[in-house]
Motif scaffolding. Structure first.
Motif, PDB file in Angstrom:
ATOM      1  N   SER A 190      49.148  30.621  50.282  1.00 61.24           N
ATOM      2  CA  SER A 190      49.381  30.952  48.872  1.00 61.24           C
ATOM      3  C   SER A 190      48.065  31.299  48.168  1.00 61.24           C
ATOM      4  CB  SER A 190      50.096  29.792  48.160  1.00 61.24           C
ATOM      5  OG  SER A 190      51.378  29.597  48.720  1.00 61.24           O
ATOM      6  N   PHE A 191      46.983  30.564  48.484  1.00 63.60           N
ATOM      7  CA  PHE A 191      45.674  30.912  47.899  1.00 63.60           C
ATOM      8  C   PHE A 191      45.218  32.296  48.386  1.00 63.60           C
ATOM      9  CE2 PHE A 191      45.178  26.239  47.168  1.00 63.60           C
ATOM     10  CZ  PHE A 191      44.895  26.304  45.811  1.00 63.60           C
ATOM     11  N   GLU A 192      45.434  32.575  49.669  1.00 59.80           N
ATOM     12  CA  GLU A 192      45.057  33.898  50.198  1.00 59.80           C
ATOM     13  C   GLU A 192      45.825  35.006  49.490  1.00 59.80           C
ATOM     14  OE1 GLU A 192      45.685  33.366  54.380  1.00 59.80           O
ATOM     15  OE2 GLU A 192      43.753  32.347  54.624  1.00 59.80           O
ATOM     16  N   GLU A 193      47.120  34.780  49.321  1.00 61.31           N
ATOM     17  CA  GLU A 193      47.970  35.763  48.646  1.00 61.31           C
ATOM     18  C   GLU A 193      47.501  35.978  47.195  1.00 61.31           C
ATOM     19  OE1 GLU A 193      52.048  34.546  48.832  1.00 61.31           O
ATOM     20  OE2 GLU A 193      52.695  36.157  47.483  1.00 61.31           O
ATOM     21  N   ALA A 194      47.143  34.871  46.515  1.00 56.42           N
ATOM     22  CA  ALA A 194      46.697  34.971  45.117  1.00 56.42           C
ATOM     23  C   ALA A 194      45.401  35.782  45.020  1.00 56.42           C
ATOM     24  CB  ALA A 194      46.503  33.575  44.532  1.00 56.42           C
ATOM     25  N   MET A 195      44.528  35.652  46.023  1.00 56.51           N
ATOM     26  CA  MET A 195      43.294  36.458  46.028  1.00 56.51           C
ATOM     27  C   MET A 195      43.619  37.921  46.287  1.00 56.51           C
ATOM     28  SD  MET A 195      40.249  34.257  47.814  1.00 56.51           S
ATOM     29  CE  MET A 195      41.178  33.519  49.142  1.00 56.51           C
ATOM     30  N   ARG A 196      44.471  38.162  47.282  1.00 53.59           N
ATOM     31  CA  ARG A 196      44.862  39.539  47.637  1.00 53.59           C
ATOM     32  C   ARG A 196      45.446  40.278  46.446  1.00 53.59           C
ATOM     33  NH1 ARG A 196      47.444  37.767  52.239  1.00 53.59           N
ATOM     34  NH2 ARG A 196      49.442  37.985  51.190  1.00 53.59           N
ATOM     35  N   GLU A 197      46.217  39.553  45.656  1.00 48.52           N
ATOM     36  CA  GLU A 197      46.875  40.188  44.514  1.00 48.52           C
ATOM     37  C   GLU A 197      45.996  40.207  43.267  1.00 48.52           C
ATOM     38  OE1 GLU A 197      50.819  38.787  43.820  1.00 48.52           O
ATOM     39  OE2 GLU A 197      51.441  39.123  45.899  1.00 48.52           O
TER      40      GLU A 197
ATOM     41  N   LEU B 113      40.263  29.350  37.841  1.00 52.52           N
ATOM     42  CA  LEU B 113      40.457  30.249  38.985  1.00 52.52           C
ATOM     43  C   LEU B 113      41.105  31.570  38.589  1.00 52.52           C
ATOM     44  CD1 LEU B 113      41.742  28.038  41.955  1.00 52.52           C
ATOM     45  CD2 LEU B 113      39.462  28.990  41.602  1.00 52.52           C
ATOM     46  N   GLU B 114      42.020  31.497  37.651  1.00 48.42           N
ATOM     47  CA  GLU B 114      42.793  32.695  37.311  1.00 48.42           C
ATOM     48  C   GLU B 114      41.911  33.748  36.667  1.00 48.42           C
ATOM     49  OE1 GLU B 114      47.158  32.529  36.142  1.00 48.42           O
ATOM     50  OE2 GLU B 114      46.465  30.553  35.521  1.00 48.42           O
ATOM     51  N   ILE B 115      42.063  34.994  37.105  1.00 48.71           N
ATOM     52  CA  ILE B 115      41.314  36.092  36.493  1.00 48.71           C
ATOM     53  C   ILE B 115      42.259  37.123  35.910  1.00 48.71           C
ATOM     54  CG2 ILE B 115      39.155  35.866  37.771  1.00 48.71           C
ATOM     55  CD1 ILE B 115      40.194  37.795  39.826  1.00 48.71           C
ATOM     56  N   ALA B 116      43.548  36.997  36.188  1.00 52.60           N
ATOM     57  CA  ALA B 116      44.532  37.929  35.623  1.00 52.60           C
ATOM     58  C   ALA B 116      45.804  37.153  35.355  1.00 52.60           C
ATOM     59  CB  ALA B 116      44.802  39.068  36.606  1.00 52.60           C
ATOM     60  N   PRO B 117      46.542  37.537  34.299  1.00 54.54           N
ATOM     61  CA  PRO B 117      47.810  36.853  34.039  1.00 54.54           C
ATOM     62  C   PRO B 117      48.840  37.243  35.096  1.00 54.54           C
ATOM     63  CG  PRO B 117      47.566  38.722  32.574  1.00 54.54           C
ATOM     64  CD  PRO B 117      46.307  38.645  33.367  1.00 54.54           C
ATOM     65  N   PRO B 118      49.895  36.449  35.248  1.00 52.64           N
ATOM     66  CA  PRO B 118      50.941  36.845  36.200  1.00 52.64           C
ATOM     67  C   PRO B 118      51.606  38.123  35.718  1.00 52.64           C
ATOM     68  CG  PRO B 118      51.635  34.938  34.907  1.00 52.64           C
ATOM     69  CD  PRO B 118      50.210  35.207  34.560  1.00 52.64           C
ATOM     70  N   PRO B 119      51.962  39.020  36.629  1.00 48.55           N
ATOM     71  CA  PRO B 119      52.660  40.252  36.223  1.00 48.55           C
ATOM     72  C   PRO B 119      53.976  39.893  35.545  1.00 48.55           C
ATOM     73  CG  PRO B 119      52.703  39.980  38.619  1.00 48.55           C
ATOM     74  CD  PRO B 119      51.833  38.901  38.080  1.00 48.55           C
ATOM     75  N   THR B 120      54.321  40.653  34.480  1.00 48.79           N
ATOM     76  CA  THR B 120      55.556  40.313  33.752  1.00 48.79           C
ATOM     77  C   THR B 120      56.784  40.630  34.586  1.00 48.79           C
ATOM     78  OG1 THR B 120      55.320  42.447  32.677  1.00 48.79           O
ATOM     79  CG2 THR B 120      54.663  40.496  31.418  1.00 48.79           C
ATOM     80  N   ARG B 121      56.722  41.747  35.360  1.00 44.69           N
ATOM     81  CA  ARG B 121      57.842  42.026  36.266  1.00 44.69           C
ATOM     82  C   ARG B 121      57.259  42.317  37.634  1.00 44.69           C
ATOM     83  NH1 ARG B 121      61.893  46.455  34.217  1.00 44.69           N
ATOM     84  NH2 ARG B 121      60.070  47.662  34.794  1.00 44.69           N
ATOM     85  N   ARG B 122      57.703  41.601  38.638  1.00 45.81           N
ATOM     86  CA  ARG B 122      57.168  41.788  39.980  1.00 45.81           C
ATOM     87  C   ARG B 122      57.738  43.056  40.585  1.00 45.81           C
ATOM     88  NH1 ARG B 122      53.437  38.350  41.790  1.00 45.81           N
ATOM     89  NH2 ARG B 122      54.286  38.651  43.867  1.00 45.81           N
ATOM     90  N   SER B 123      56.882  43.831  41.278  1.00 48.92           N
ATOM     91  CA  SER B 123      57.382  44.988  42.016  1.00 48.92           C
ATOM     92  C   SER B 123      58.152  44.463  43.227  1.00 48.92           C
ATOM     93  CB  SER B 123      56.214  45.853  42.491  1.00 48.92           C
ATOM     94  OG  SER B 123      55.526  45.202  43.528  1.00 48.92           O
ATOM     95  N   SER B 124      59.051  45.289  43.757  1.00 45.22           N
ATOM     96  CA  SER B 124      59.848  44.837  44.906  1.00 45.22           C
ATOM     97  C   SER B 124      58.935  44.575  46.109  1.00 45.22           C
ATOM     98  CB  SER B 124      60.908  45.877  45.258  1.00 45.22           C
ATOM     99  OG  SER B 124      60.270  47.093  45.584  1.00 45.22           O
ATOM    100  N   LYS B 125      57.821  45.344  46.169  1.00 47.78           N
ATOM    101  CA  LYS B 125      56.885  45.142  47.282  1.00 47.78           C
ATOM    102  C   LYS B 125      56.254  43.746  47.209  1.00 47.78           C
ATOM    103  CE  LYS B 125      52.758  47.113  49.392  1.00 47.78           C
ATOM    104  NZ  LYS B 125      51.460  47.314  48.793  1.00 47.78           N
ATOM    105  N   ALA B 126      55.782  43.388  45.994  1.00 53.46           N
ATOM    106  CA  ALA B 126      55.156  42.078  45.836  1.00 53.46           C
ATOM    107  C   ALA B 126      56.172  40.976  46.105  1.00 53.46           C
ATOM    108  CB  ALA B 126      54.591  41.938  44.426  1.00 53.46           C
TER     109      ALA B 126
END
Lengths: 230, 230
Positions: free
Chosen positions: B142-149, B198-211
């Motif tokens: 989950s940490f890796e994914e959060a960095m990737r995104e 840690l957070e540098i960006a807010p969560p996206p308001t709507r997730r893309s289907s890819k994410a």
């Protein structure tokens, strides 16, 4: 028959430390209840009678190990950082030193045992808990000072202190010296993880005499409040 | 003589859980070695023979307690958060649920025992360790994914995972339900302390289907690597 070194001599003190360190390793491996006085004597290369030259009882041995663990902790972690005037630099140095203590020191079993066992009772337990509480209060006071000086954003000092401790003291449960993360890198990563998101201003390049005079000159004298189990 | 509830019945399962929870409390209080099968039977209001109706041996009892503790942990902490698409929201929810498990749940002794005892041996030990490792790998992934995104700044995923665990699992050593910090506030403070920096960006308001399709659908199937002791 081997001659027993004279009490108070350097040889005696060194042998006494070896006994405490060997016993700590055995208690960590087998558990306090499971490790008999005979097992401990065997591991130390002593007869049971020989071991009783160094210790009075098994519970007394546990208290001695813990007191020795606290001595080592205070000597290598706490005392060297007390004089650092900037509270964030003080906390960072403290974290780094504590991480090295639980990863690399030959005496790490002696300090780890402090957090594993609740076997002490009565006055012995109070004595060790009072020393642990001083560490918690030192951390809380340093976080409070860092907030007062505008060095970090607002946190709850008690939660910050125990989060710091949890991160650092949990290390012995998972860290392997031969693993892929060396102790130096672990310390740097953990400092960054914890303080990287807290700091809001850089440390002052030159401390005013007023700020310097606020730096703690010693441990808090009277740890107050409820029992604290680290 | 009291009738023994039929194996497989609801009453039997409930009684079995009570035995495990009572035994866990006793082992936490006295230590595994010190608590005898007779002590455990007494605490459960059973004869020794009656206790052996529920368990096969003392080590088997410890394995059952730990397996039950892992069941509770997975049911109340891990499974409900797996479906959260945003990795940071997933980790925050996981932290909050884990904090409630170690502070408030009536079954907390059963889960705490997982981290206190290294008494299991052989296959039983491997079985519990494999389940613990899945939690570590879930956190790392989950940490890796959060960095990737681009949701958090760069951290070492393993250090972040064990720092998260250390903060959360150390709580049982110091937290008191009647203390000045309620569990809800503790969870909020710890989430802020850990993720606020840690957070540098807010969560996206709507997730893309890819994410969304990248969100984990289950636990990692094969935890690899060395033994991990939580």
């Amino acid at each position: 028959m081997a001659r027993t070194p004279e009490a108070g001599s350097d040889v005696h003190r060194e042998r006494h430390r070896e006994v405490l360190e060997t016993a700590a390793r055995l208690i960590r491996e087998q558990g306090y209840e499971a490790a008999s006085v005979q097992d401990i004597a065997d591991a130390c290369g002593l007869t049971k009678a020989g071991l009783y030259y160094y210790i009075r009882s098994k519970e007394d041995l546990l208290l001695e190990i813990m007191s020795y663990g606290m001595d080592i902790f205070e000597e290598r972690v706490l005392l060297p950082v007390l004089a650092i005037a900037d509270p964030v630099e003080r906390l960072k140095a403290c974290m780094q030193r504590n991480i090295h203590l639980v990863t690399e020191e030959r005496s790490k079993e002696v300090t780890v045992i402090l957090h594993e066992h609740e076997t002490l009772t009565g006055a012995a337990r109070q004595q060790i808990n009072a020393r642990k509480k001083r560490y918690v209060h030192f951390l809380e006071a340093s976080f409070e000072e860092a907030m007062r000086e505008g060095r970090i954003r607002r946190v709850e000092p008690r939660v910050a202190a125990f989060s710091f401790l949890g991160m650092v003291l949990w290390i012995y449960k998972w860290f392997r010296l031969d693993g892929k993360i060396p102790a130096d890198r672990l310390a740097a990563e953990m400092q960054d993880l914890f303080f990287g998101g807290l700091e809001i201003a850089p440390p002052p390049t030159r401390r005013s005499s007023k700020a310097a005079s606020r730096a703690p000159r010693g441990l808090p004298a009277k740890p107050a409040g409820r029992g604290v189990a680290l």
